[in-house]
Write an enzyme that holds these catalytic residues in place. Structure first.
Site, PDB file in Angstrom:
ATOM      1  CE  LYS A 147      74.677  91.011   6.615  1.00 33.58           C
ATOM      2  NZ  LYS A 147      75.037  92.363   6.278  1.00 33.58           N
TER       3      LYS A 147
HETATM    4  C1  LIG Z   1      75.632  93.800   6.516  1.00 38.30           C
HETATM    5  C2  LIG Z   1      75.018  94.876   7.325  1.00 38.30           C
HETATM    6  C3  LIG Z   1      74.936  96.213   6.906  1.00 38.30           C
HETATM    7  C4  LIG Z   1      75.676  96.777   5.724  1.00 38.30           C
HETATM    8  O1  LIG Z   1      75.496  96.132   4.547  1.00 38.30           O
HETATM    9  P1  LIG Z   1      76.648  96.148   3.416  1.00 38.30           P
HETATM   10  O2  LIG Z   1      75.910  95.582   2.246  1.00 38.30           O
HETATM   11  O3  LIG Z   1      77.741  95.258   3.918  1.00 38.30           O
HETATM   12  O4  LIG Z   1      77.080  97.539   3.215  1.00 38.30           O
HETATM   13  C5  LIG Z   1      74.233  97.125   7.688  1.00 38.30           C
HETATM   14  N1  LIG Z   1      73.653  96.754   8.826  1.00 38.30           N
HETATM   15  C6  LIG Z   1      73.722  95.486   9.285  1.00 38.30           C
HETATM   16  C7  LIG Z   1      73.048  95.137  10.571  1.00 38.30           C
HETATM   17  C8  LIG Z   1      74.429  94.512   8.566  1.00 38.30           C
HETATM   18  O5  LIG Z   1      74.531  93.275   9.040  1.00 38.30           O
END
Ligand SMILES: *Cc1c(COP(=O)(O)O)cnc(C)c1O
Length: 394
Positions: free
Chosen positions: A192
């Site tokens: 991210k």
């Molecule tokens: C990455 C992601 C999540 C979850 O985040 P984590 O930190 O991996 O638990 C939720 N929704 C979307 C759309 C994501 O891309």
């Protein structure tokens, strides 16, 4: 691999996403290792207030990961057994799993075929007396149609929990994503925009939701004297008033996230620059379609998703995917519609529910996109995608 495209093979694997860690990040983490607090120390609040300020929200609550943060948001929203929550099928399973954690029912509304985000008209059709919230997903970093969704929510007394895991650094109608919805979730996973290894955060402008999120993150425990149900037994006294979890972020992670946040504008600028290069390279191609952008938002470009025009191709998505992987181009597919997963099938969801999302799923490919990509990496992706797809043009 075909001899026609083998000249396009990279020597090294190019992933679709990866973190950028510099010396300042490493020093921020090692400083915490030498300090008194490894968890729930000063770095948590420092990161929370810095992020809240940056996205124009009053409050922020950091969590162990984005999924835990979504779980917290559903609990704070009062979602429970018998309730329904509407979300997009074109997302990571966590956007809907958080509803299941609260024994409520996720309801999938189809996507808009141009933005790939939740279609507000389809959402409106699914609202009934059991509906408690809407979870729009800012897919790829492009904000969902937040104005229409907020108006719908207001009309029916629902909360909006925005899954902005892809959208840290994005803007909607001139405002940063993070201060618009009742609650907004950002993920800090390494692919991210900024990372803390694992991590997530909820932003909100509501003091009430903020306090519920804090309680949920730490076992449901309350220490503040004014908020106790029983009289304090002594200075040690605290109460568990609700069933919470241990979903805390460590200070090591918060220090990393705080340091990463300094680089967010640069990260987003680099992502945007690469997306623009892709747009220019692929925009006129007959065999594929570049991601359409609504003028209401400014994407933070977590993902660059192309759509293959299968009618113009003699090969399917799977073959093109495999050939690109053989060239060391780490393409991916975001996402398998959530309700295709066996767990959801077993809950009674079946194919045909969201035709636009299902159609799109057959055609999409995510191309590598991360700030540390070099000009040569970008050229490799462009040459490989053109070389592989144009060979099958018909
Ligand atoms: C990455 C992601 C999540 C979850 O985040 P984590 O930190 O991996 O638990 C939720 N929704 C979307 C759309 C994501 O891309």
């Amino acid at each position: 691999m075909s001899s026609l495209t083998s000249g396009l093979k990279r020597e090294t694997w190019l992933p679709y996403g990866r973190q950028w860690i510099d010396e300042a990040d490493i020093q921020a983490v090692t400083a915490v290792l030498r300090s008194d607090y490894l968890t729930t120390g000063p770095k948590i609040e420092a990161f929370e207030s810095k992020l809240a300020r940056q996205v124009g929200a009053k409050y922020a609550v950091a969590f162990a990961n984005g999924t835990a943060a979504l779980h917290g948001a559903c609990c704070a929203a009062g979602i429970g057994p018998g309730d329904e929550v509407i979300t997009s099928p074109l997302t990571f399973a966590a956007s809907a799993n958080c509803v299941l954690y609260q024994q409520a029912t996720p309801v999938f509304a189809d996507i808009d075929a141009s933005t790939y985000n939740l279609d507000p008209a389809k959402t409106a059709e699914l609202i009934n007396s059991r509906t408690k919230a809407i979870i729009p997903v800012d897919f790829t970093g492009q904000p969902a149609d937040l104005r229409t969704i907020r108006a719908l929510a207001h009309e029916h007394g629902l909360l909006v929990i925005e899954d902005a895991a892809h959208a840290l650094g994005a803007f909607y109608e001139g405002e940063p994503v993070g201060g618009i919805s009742d609650m907004t979730m950002f993920s800090l996973h390494p692919v991210k925009h900024i990372t803390s290894g694992e991590g997530g955060i909820i932003t909100t402008n509501s003091e009430d939701l903020y306090e519920k999120l804090l309680q949920f993150r730490c076992h449901g425990i309350v220490r503040e004297r004014a908020k106790l149900i029983h009289e304090a037994h002594g200075p040690w006294y605290h109460e568990m008033q609700s069933l919470g979890y241990n979903y805390r972020m460590t200070d090591l992670q918060a220090a990393l996230a705080e340091s990463q946040l300094e680089k967010l504008p640069m990260f987003v600028a680099k992502r945007r620059e690469i997306a623009t290069q892709y747009d220019e390279a692929f925009g006129a191609m007959k065999v594929l379609q570049i991601p359409w952008q609504s003028s209401e938002g400014v994407s933070s470009w977590h993902l660059y998703v192309i759509q293959l025009r299968l009618e113009q191709l003699s090969a399917g998505r799977k073959q093109i995917f495999e050939e690109l992987i053989a060239l060391n181009i780490g393409v991916n597919v975001h996402y398998i519609p959530v309700y295709y997963h066996p767990y959801y099938e077993q809950l009674g969801y079946s194919r045909g529910l969201c035709p636009q999302a299902e159609r799109l799923y057959e055609r999409i490919l995510t191309l590598p996109l991360f700030p540390a990509m070099t000009a040569a990496d970008v050229r490799d992706v462009i040459a490989a995608v053109k070389g592989v797809t144009e060979r099958y043009a018909c």
